[in-house]
Design a protein around this motif. Structure first.
Motif, mmCIF file in Angstrom:
data_model
loop_
_atom_site.group_PDB
_atom_site.id
_atom_site.type_symbol
_atom_site.label_atom_id
_atom_site.label_comp_id
_atom_site.label_asym_id
_atom_site.label_seq_id
_atom_site.Cartn_x
_atom_site.Cartn_y
_atom_site.Cartn_z
ATOM 1 N N SER A 146 -99.030 35.166 26.505
ATOM 2 C CA SER A 146 -100.463 34.918 26.435
ATOM 3 C C SER A 146 -101.070 34.586 27.793
ATOM 4 N N LYS A 161 -104.900 34.712 23.764
ATOM 5 C CA LYS A 161 -105.467 33.819 22.749
ATOM 6 C C LYS A 161 -104.988 32.377 22.926
ATOM 7 N N GLY A 162 -103.816 32.184 23.561
ATOM 8 C CA GLY A 162 -103.255 30.853 23.709
ATOM 9 C C GLY A 162 -101.852 30.803 23.161
ATOM 10 N N SER A 187 -103.908 29.584 18.957
ATOM 11 C CA SER A 187 -103.506 28.722 20.060
ATOM 12 C C SER A 187 -102.002 28.468 20.123
ATOM 13 N N ASP A 188 -101.248 28.980 19.165
ATOM 14 C CA ASP A 188 -99.794 28.843 19.179
ATOM 15 C C ASP A 188 -99.176 30.236 19.290
ATOM 16 N N SER A 210 -100.106 29.678 14.349
ATOM 17 C CA SER A 210 -101.413 29.470 14.979
ATOM 18 C C SER A 210 -102.566 29.219 14.020
ATOM 19 N N ASN A 213 -107.302 28.545 13.817
ATOM 20 C CA ASN A 213 -108.074 28.764 15.050
ATOM 21 C C ASN A 213 -107.882 30.203 15.523
ATOM 22 N N GLY A 214 -108.644 30.611 16.517
ATOM 23 C CA GLY A 214 -108.557 31.967 17.043
ATOM 24 C C GLY A 214 -108.787 32.999 15.960
#
Length: 249
Positions: A146, A161-162, A187-188, A210, A213-214
């Motif tokens: 990422s 994205k994280g 985020s994961d 994840s 989120n995202g």
């Protein structure tokens, strides 16, 4: 020696892909075949009764892996990844590495000869783990780092994205030219491991940690990493996920 992917063929046989370590080449089933260096990606054609029809290794002086394979009207397409030291030598002569591991896709003719080969990625780790034939080319899925791969190389214009890895999906034309590409996640960590063509795009499956989120806004995780499946739109203008199937886990 390892197999990671297999597909049926039109003559009732099978093609399996994976990798073998350097010391495997020369004796036994690899008699007459020399290693390229490090781990070599391998593709083996079996007849319907399990007899080996032909076998090939592919790679450079580093490590090379195949993880997915799909049959085509005129051969096979195998996807995986290769280490940076493999490019520019061996079967990768004339191909420059993008940085880190590069995702790879190799088109083979029906007799196992290489038709074309492509690497894909940014300056960090990029991997393909699954591939399917589309009506007008191929789609490969996997994951990319990422923070390091996005925004450069083949990922110019896309932001990570994280987390450590984003799930990725890339559409290739029949000649190996990239038609479109997108990343998916939160985020994961997010990974795609398999893909198939659907009536409204492509269904990609893998796992994620994840949720909430995202690209996972509105979806709650079950705990730990969850198995997941997503439908991806069929056109370049449809990089977004059209539908997210509730994860299981």
């Amino acid at each position: 020696d390892f197999f990671y992917g297999v597909t049926a063929t039109s003559d009732g046989g099978f093609v399996a892909v994976g990798y073998s370590v350097f010391s495997s080449f020369g004796p036994s089933d690899w008699t007459g075949v020399m290693g390229k260096g490090g781990n070599d990606a391998i593709i083996v054609k079996f007849k319907a009764d399990g007899t080996v029809e032909w076998k090939k290794n592919f790679g450079g002086s580093g490590d090379d892996f195949f993880y997915g394979v799909t049959a085509t009207s005129d051969g096979f397409a195998a996807a995986g990844y290769s280490g940076s030291s493999s490019f520019g030598n061996g079967d990768w002569i004339g191909v420059t590495g993008k940085g880190g591991n590069d995702a790879t896709i190799v088109k083979f003719k029906a007799n196992g000869d290489v038709d074309w080969k492509k690497n894909f990625g940014g300056s960090d780790a990029d991997n393909f783990r699954g591939v399917t034939e589309a009506s007008d080319g191929f789609v490969a899925v996997g994951n990319s780092a990422s923070a390091g791969s996005f925004g450069n190389g083949d990922w110019v214009g896309l932001t990570g994205k994280g987390g450590t890895f984003d799930a990725t999906i890339v559409k290739f034309k029949t000649d190996g030219t990239v038609e479109w590409r997108t990343n998916f996640g939160g985020s994961d960590t997010d990974y795609f491991r398999g893909v198939t063509e659907a009536s409204d795009g492509f269904a990609a499956a893998g796992y994620s940690a994840s949720f909430g989120n995202g690209d996972w806004v509105g979806v709650t995780g079950k705990g730990g990493s969850d198995a997941m499946i997503a439908i991806i739109g069929p056109m370049p203008s449809m990089f977004n996920v059209n539908a997210i199937v509730e994860p299981v886990g």
